[in-house]
Write a protein that holds these residues in place. Structure first.
Motif, PDB file in Angstrom:
ATOM      1  N   GLN A 110       0.811  -1.206   0.000  1.00  0.00           N
ATOM      2  CA  GLN A 110       0.000   0.000   0.000  1.00  0.00           C
ATOM      3  C   GLN A 110       0.848   1.261   0.000  1.00  0.00           C
ATOM      4  O   GLN A 110       0.472   2.271  -0.601  1.00  0.00           O
ATOM      5  CB  GLN A 110      -0.942  -0.011   1.206  1.00  0.00           C
ATOM      6  N   GLU A 111       2.011   1.206   0.673  1.00  0.00           N
ATOM      7  CA  GLU A 111       2.837   2.411   0.752  1.00  0.00           C
ATOM      8  C   GLU A 111       3.407   2.826  -0.594  1.00  0.00           C
ATOM      9  O   GLU A 111       3.808   3.973  -0.793  1.00  0.00           O
ATOM     10  CB  GLU A 111       3.975   2.230   1.763  1.00  0.00           C
ATOM     11  N   PHE A 112       3.433   1.885  -1.564  1.00  0.00           N
ATOM     12  CA  PHE A 112       3.915   2.195  -2.905  1.00  0.00           C
ATOM     13  C   PHE A 112       2.776   2.286  -3.919  1.00  0.00           C
ATOM     14  O   PHE A 112       3.028   2.365  -5.124  1.00  0.00           O
ATOM     15  CB  PHE A 112       4.926   1.141  -3.362  1.00  0.00           C
ATOM     16  N   ASP A 113       1.548   2.230  -3.440  1.00  0.00           N
ATOM     17  CA  ASP A 113       0.365   2.287  -4.313  1.00  0.00           C
ATOM     18  C   ASP A 113       0.396   1.194  -5.374  1.00  0.00           C
ATOM     19  O   ASP A 113      -0.004   1.413  -6.531  1.00  0.00           O
ATOM     20  CB  ASP A 113       0.249   3.664  -4.990  1.00  0.00           C
ATOM     21  N   ASP A 114       0.875   0.014  -5.000  1.00  0.00           N
ATOM     22  CA  ASP A 114       0.911  -1.103  -5.951  1.00  0.00           C
ATOM     23  C   ASP A 114      -0.492  -1.459  -6.421  1.00  0.00           C
ATOM     24  O   ASP A 114      -1.449  -1.457  -5.635  1.00  0.00           O
ATOM     25  CB  ASP A 114       1.555  -2.325  -5.306  1.00  0.00           C
ATOM     26  N   ILE A 115      -0.619  -1.795  -7.694  1.00  0.00           N
ATOM     27  CA  ILE A 115      -1.924  -2.090  -8.264  1.00  0.00           C
ATOM     28  C   ILE A 115      -2.381  -3.512  -7.962  1.00  0.00           C
ATOM     29  O   ILE A 115      -3.579  -3.799  -7.993  1.00  0.00           O
ATOM     30  CB  ILE A 115      -1.936  -1.859  -9.789  1.00  0.00           C
ATOM     31  N   SER A 116      -1.426  -4.422  -7.705  1.00  0.00           N
ATOM     32  CA  SER A 116      -1.795  -5.816  -7.461  1.00  0.00           C
ATOM     33  C   SER A 116      -0.580  -6.547  -6.885  1.00  0.00           C
ATOM     34  O   SER A 116       0.505  -5.972  -6.740  1.00  0.00           O
ATOM     35  CB  SER A 116      -2.243  -6.507  -8.758  1.00  0.00           C
ATOM     36  N   ALA A 117      -0.766  -7.815  -6.591  1.00  0.00           N
ATOM     37  CA  ALA A 117       0.331  -8.659  -6.105  1.00  0.00           C
ATOM     38  C   ALA A 117       0.970  -9.453  -7.237  1.00  0.00           C
ATOM     39  O   ALA A 117       1.601 -10.490  -7.007  1.00  0.00           O
ATOM     40  CB  ALA A 117      -0.181  -9.613  -5.025  1.00  0.00           C
ATOM     41  N   ASN A 118       0.838  -8.951  -8.470  1.00  0.00           N
ATOM     42  CA  ASN A 118       1.410  -9.644  -9.633  1.00  0.00           C
ATOM     43  C   ASN A 118       1.522  -8.634 -10.775  1.00  0.00           C
ATOM     44  O   ASN A 118       0.780  -8.690 -11.736  1.00  0.00           O
ATOM     45  CB  ASN A 118       0.521 -10.832 -10.036  1.00  0.00           C
ATOM     46  N   HIS A 119       2.470  -7.695 -10.642  1.00  0.00           N
ATOM     47  CA  HIS A 119       2.491  -6.596 -11.603  1.00  0.00           C
ATOM     48  C   HIS A 119       3.903  -6.268 -12.075  1.00  0.00           C
ATOM     49  O   HIS A 119       4.899  -6.666 -11.466  1.00  0.00           O
ATOM     50  CB  HIS A 119       1.855  -5.335 -10.997  1.00  0.00           C
ATOM     51  N   VAL A 120       3.953  -5.520 -13.165  1.00  0.00           N
ATOM     52  CA  VAL A 120       5.185  -4.978 -13.725  1.00  0.00           C
ATOM     53  C   VAL A 120       5.074  -3.462 -13.659  1.00  0.00           C
ATOM     54  O   VAL A 120       4.050  -2.897 -14.040  1.00  0.00           O
ATOM     55  CB  VAL A 120       5.387  -5.437 -15.182  1.00  0.00           C
ATOM     56  N   GLY A 121       6.127  -2.802 -13.151  1.00  0.00           N
ATOM     57  CA  GLY A 121       6.070  -1.361 -12.998  1.00  0.00           C
ATOM     58  C   GLY A 121       7.365  -0.694 -13.420  1.00  0.00           C
ATOM     59  O   GLY A 121       8.434  -1.304 -13.426  1.00  0.00           O
ATOM     60  N   ILE A 122       7.274   0.579 -13.771  1.00  0.00           N
ATOM     61  CA  ILE A 122       8.425   1.390 -14.154  1.00  0.00           C
ATOM     62  C   ILE A 122       8.731   2.350 -13.017  1.00  0.00           C
ATOM     63  O   ILE A 122       7.863   3.126 -12.600  1.00  0.00           O
ATOM     64  CB  ILE A 122       8.152   2.159 -15.461  1.00  0.00           C
ATOM     65  N   ASP A 123       9.969   2.286 -12.515  1.00  0.00           N
ATOM     66  CA  ASP A 123      10.354   3.048 -11.327  1.00  0.00           C
ATOM     67  C   ASP A 123      11.432   4.073 -11.668  1.00  0.00           C
ATOM     68  O   ASP A 123      12.436   3.744 -12.311  1.00  0.00           O
ATOM     69  CB  ASP A 123      10.891   2.109 -10.247  1.00  0.00           C
ATOM     70  N   MET A 124      11.235   5.302 -11.192  1.00  0.00           N
ATOM     71  CA  MET A 124      12.214   6.371 -11.348  1.00  0.00           C
ATOM     72  C   MET A 124      12.483   6.983  -9.971  1.00  0.00           C
ATOM     73  O   MET A 124      11.630   7.705  -9.441  1.00  0.00           O
ATOM     74  CB  MET A 124      11.705   7.442 -12.316  1.00  0.00           C
ATOM     75  N   ASN A 125      13.623   6.642  -9.395  1.00  0.00           N
ATOM     76  CA  ASN A 125      14.023   7.172  -8.086  1.00  0.00           C
ATOM     77  C   ASN A 125      13.025   6.858  -6.978  1.00  0.00           C
ATOM     78  O   ASN A 125      13.036   7.494  -5.928  1.00  0.00           O
ATOM     79  CB  ASN A 125      14.236   8.696  -8.152  1.00  0.00           C
ATOM     80  N   SER A 126      12.153   5.901  -7.199  1.00  0.00           N
ATOM     81  CA  SER A 126      11.132   5.567  -6.211  1.00  0.00           C
ATOM     82  C   SER A 126      10.522   4.229  -6.564  1.00  0.00           C
ATOM     83  O   SER A 126      10.492   3.826  -7.735  1.00  0.00           O
ATOM     84  CB  SER A 126      10.044   6.640  -6.195  1.00  0.00           C
ATOM     85  N   LEU A 127      10.013   3.536  -5.532  1.00  0.00           N
ATOM     86  CA  LEU A 127       9.270   2.301  -5.771  1.00  0.00           C
ATOM     87  C   LEU A 127       7.794   2.554  -5.998  1.00  0.00           C
ATOM     88  O   LEU A 127       7.018   1.615  -6.174  1.00  0.00           O
ATOM     89  CB  LEU A 127       9.482   1.337  -4.601  1.00  0.00           C
TER      90      LEU A 127
END
Length: 299
Positions: A110-127
């Motif tokens: 939740q602290e990273f606003d993840d969309i799900s427990a099975n995702h691919v994300g693009i990170d820039m200086n942050s998770l």
């Protein structure tokens, strides 16, 4: 490769983490690569492809994930495990971190606003990913048209479970301030439609030269993060199509036998209670009948 934490190479397979809790595994190409033109905001294009597997352990909850990374320095100092994926720490980075990554995350934080427990994300200086999508792909027969409606997208999209031990191939291309991230089961032709296609200005994130590689972590949850093949180039984009995708080991756990399955145990238990119940009723019926006959004889 430069190896840190729990990372090892054996039989040409890079294993970032093992069954140890709260560990970081990181592997970097040993030399810095040019990423930005000196005294300029121009970011050099790059293309990479790799085959990975997140291998669970038997009777153990799996986690947490891995990241393809660009970092300005070697080592893992300042990074933490668990949900931070061995990339950043609890301060979660800032503009001076100069860290870029494409994460493959199997826990919803939740602290990273993840969309799900099975995702691919693009990170820039942050998770906190600038863009993310559930892991998967659109088959070429259905997914080549970017004008599909939302309902059509949901129907044709094939979700891929990241940490089931299957081997997956990923393609990441960056050029002209656009990044495309694509994935598919290993051996499948590259999907024409990317999983993520995002306009991205990396000129403030990248320094002139950076290290490239992978990082991952475990926490209370553990799994093995493995790299089976990798190509990278900032000049030859066709190199990503040359990975060997056949004859690779499988890390999928064998299916449990029916005798050990919860469904079977539950069925046996319920059936056992049902059988005991019938026996008790039948015994009670016999006792009552014997008592009734005894009273009739006394009369």
């Amino acid at each position: 490769m430069l190896l840190y934490g729990s990372a090892t190479v054996e039989s040409r397979i890079l294993t970032l983490t093992n069954e140890t809790n709260f560990m970081i595994g990181r592997a970097l190409y040993p030399q810095k690569i040019p990423t930005k033109k000196p005294n300029s905001s121009y970011v050099y294009p790059f293309s990479t492809s790799f085959i990975f597997s997140m291998a669970p352990y038997k009777n153990t909850l799996p986690g947490h994930g891995m990241v393809f990374i660009f970092v300005p320095v070697t080592g893992i100092e300042g990074a933490t495990s668990s949900q931070n994926l061995g990339l950043l720490n609890y301060t979660n980075g800032n503009s001076k971190s100069h860290v870029f990554g494409v994460e493959f995350d199997v826990f919803k934080n939740q602290e990273f606003d993840d969309i799900s427990a099975n995702h691919v994300g693009i990170d820039m200086n942050s998770l906190k990913s600038v863009e993310a999508h559930d892991a998967g792909y659109w088959p070429n027969s259905q997914g080549s048209n970017n004008t599909n409606s939302g309902a059509q997208d949901e129907k044709s999209f094939k979700e891929l479970k990241l940490n089931n031990g299957e081997n997956y191939q990923v393609w990441i291309d960056y050029s002209d301030s656009l990044i495309n991230v694509t994935m598919a089961p290993v051996g499948l032709a590259r999907p024409q439609r990317p999983l993520l296609s995002v306009p991205l200005n990396l000129s403030e994130v990248f320094v002139d030269e950076m290290y490239v590689g992978f990082t991952s972590s475990t926490g209370q949850l553990v799994q093995s993060h493995k790299l089976l093949a990798w190509s990278f180039s900032n000049s030859n984009f066709s190199l990503s199509e040359m990975l060997i995708t056949t004859g690779l080991p499988s890390f999928v756990l064998p299916k449990s036998s029916i005798v050990r399955s919860k469904g079977f145990i539950a069925g046996v238990t319920v059936g056992g209670f049902f059988g005991i119940g019938l026996s008790a009723l039948f015994t009670l019926f016999l006792i009552k009948r014997q008592r009734r006959r005894a009273r009739e004889r006394e009369r």
